[in-house]
Design an enzyme around this catalytic site. Structure first.
Site, PDB file in Angstrom:
ATOM      1  N   CYS A 184       0.866  -1.212   0.105  1.00 27.00           N
ATOM      2  CA  CYS A 184       0.023   0.049  -0.093  1.00 27.00           C
ATOM      3  C   CYS A 184       0.708   1.119   0.173  1.00 27.00           C
ATOM      4  O   CYS A 184       1.680   1.330   0.752  1.00 27.00           O
ATOM      5  CB  CYS A 184      -0.943   0.003   1.063  1.00 27.00           C
ATOM      6  SG  CYS A 184      -1.908   1.471   1.380  1.00 27.00           S
ATOM      7  N   ASP A 191       0.313  -6.101  -0.016  1.00 28.32           N
ATOM      8  CA  ASP A 191      -0.885  -6.638  -0.813  1.00 28.32           C
ATOM      9  C   ASP A 191      -0.578  -7.832  -1.595  1.00 28.32           C
ATOM     10  O   ASP A 191       0.415  -7.789  -2.460  1.00 28.32           O
ATOM     11  CB  ASP A 191      -1.417  -5.558  -1.859  1.00 28.32           C
ATOM     12  CG  ASP A 191      -1.819  -4.334  -1.008  1.00 28.32           C
ATOM     13  OD1 ASP A 191      -2.520  -4.337  -0.103  1.00 28.32           O
ATOM     14  OD2 ASP A 191      -1.592  -3.072  -1.647  1.00 28.32           O
TER      15      ASP A 191
END
Length: 276
Positions: A184, A191
């Protein structure tokens, strides 16, 4: 340069609102990230969609009885805005103690609010748990490249120079990897995702594709922009007759995000994978 999500709820302590509050949605313009890739709204070389699945969707009937469903939201890839994920979660949570006359009434409200935030019509489906359970866990066709032996010496930035192909051999194939990871851009949280490449064109060296995907491991960007970068890098290398790039990301906060970019107008399968 300050990231456009810096003013969003990401990375901040947030109050959870339990009554319907559409103003919680935080749109982020796609324009700046398109510009980083040399694109504009008028020059997008792909079509596609961002499919969001919500597993924490609940509301009340007029009699006060809770209802649950699984939501599927389809945001066009050429919409002016993406919707910041934490604001999306907070908005959906605001439905928890709100009453709606019917499932269809809620669907219409969701479609109105999400379309306003995205700046384009958003598709909304509300599915029963039994319906989704009957679909089971999806298994990808094609070849998994994760067991290929590669050496890796950089993780900070995507490295398209690693990609190789055989221009003299034209193939049609699907390759996939479960080793996609990016971070992120605001919180630095990882992620995790599965990346699927389906193409017809010069044969892509699978080991080079794997090394390229691993180079995203410390890269900071949103899911949608990572997939667009991968699509563009492959398109430049292969000049393919057909190409689609699809990422199925692991859920966070009850939401998973699944960006799909393609040369063709094709609706991707939305069956969840084992990590979703």
């Amino acid at each position: 340069m300050q990231h456009p999500a810096e003013h969003s709820p990401l990375g901040k302590t947030s109050e959870y609102v339990s009554s319907y509050t559409p103003s919680l949605l935080f749109p982020i313009s796609r324009t700046a990230k398109w510009a980083e890739l040399g694109l504009s709204a008028e020059t997008l070389p792909y079509r596609g969609v961002d499919i969001w699945n919500c597993y924490e969707l609940s509301w009340l009937t007029p009699a006060g009885k809770p209802v649950v469903a699984i939501g599927e939201f389809s945001i066009p890839a050429d919409s002016p805005n993406i919707i910041e994920s934490k604001s999306f979660k907070l908005y959906l949570n605001s439905l928890n103690q709100s009453a709606f006359d019917s499932r269809e009434a809620l669907r219409a409200v969701l479609q109105k609010d999400l379309s306003a935030a995205a700046g384009a019509p958003v598709g909304v489906r509300l599915r029963s748990l039994d319906e989704v359970a009957e679909e089971g866990i999806g298994r990808l066709p094609g070849r998994c490249i994760d067991e290929l032996d590669i050496a890796v010496d950089g993780y900070e930035q995507p490295r398209p120079e690693l990609l190789r192909c055989d221009a003299g051999r034209i193939v049609e194939e699907q390759l996939y990897s479960h080793l996609l990871k990016s971070n992120c851009p605001v919180t630095g949280q990882p992620d995790w995702g599965t990346l699927v490449v389906d193409y017809r064109g010069p044969a892509l060296d699978p080991a080079s594709l794997l090394a390229y995907l691993v180079s995203f491991r410390q890269h900071q960007d949103f899911h949608e922009q990572c997939v667009e970068r991968i699509f563009l890098d492959l398109q430049r290398l292969l000049q393919p007759q057909a190409l689609s790039v699809y990422a199925r990301y692991v859920r966070r906060g009850g939401l998973d995000i699944n960006p799909y970019r393609s040369l063709a107008e094709v609706a991707p399968d939305n069956r969840r994978l084992v990590r979703q």
